[in-house]
Design a protein around this motif. Structure first.
Motif: not given
Length: 180
Positions: A17-39
């Protein structure tokens, strides 16, 4: 004997358990992004959607409006796609004075029925072009109902924008794909 084995198991468990402390698994979490369009097409985009989120409407050669939001992973992956749905004018071949859809009559008044224009509704899955950091989702409507999606903070005319297409304008050149 049993007590000694239990102690060892407990020490090993704590060590794991202690060996896992401080090590973060890589995540690819979703986040909200704004949307723009170009024609960049020669048809008006009456409305469009990114993964079901409304993006607005875009005039011919227009864009830059921003709305909220669509969820995307913060990091790009080769299979990252969005579903783009849109409704556009479908006025066919160019008419006099290089127009496509009939213009409103000069004496047109609010409340009158506008001329009948044809529309076309389309939907397709589009791979997102590579990006380094999550930012604004930019939808580029191109001739022949092609769509490209970029995730960037740069406006289209910025020298570092990945599209290299400049300010939105109808791309009438038959070799527009080579204009990069």
């Amino acid at each position: 004997m049993k007590r000694r084995q239990m102690s060892r198991m407990w020490i090993i468990g704590v060590a794991v358990l202690l060996s896992a402390c401080g090590k973060e698994l890589p995540k690819n979490e979703a986040s909200a992004s704004t949307i723009s369009g170009f024609n960049y097409s020669s048809e008006g985009i009456q409305e469009y959607y990114v993964n079901g989120a409304w993006g607005g409407g875009i005039s011919i050669g227009g864009g830059y409006g921003t709305v909220c939001c669509v969820n995307l992973p913060e990091r790009w992956s080769p299979d990252l796609k969005v579903t783009i749905g849109w409704r556009r004018s479908d006025c066919g071949q160019r008419g006099p004075e290089n127009t496509r859809c009939p213009p409103l009559p000069l004496d047109f008044q609010m409340g009158q029925k506008p001329p009948e224009w044809k529309y076309r509704t389309l939907k397709k899955e589009v791979l997102i072009e590579p990006f380094d950091n999550g930012d604004t989702v930019q939808v580029f409507f191109l001739p022949d109902d092609e769509v490209k999606v970029y995730v960037t903070s740069f406006d289209p005319e910025h020298k570092d924008h990945p599209a290299k297409l400049g300010r939105p304008h109808p791309l009438d050149n038959p070799n527009w794909r080579e204009l990069k």
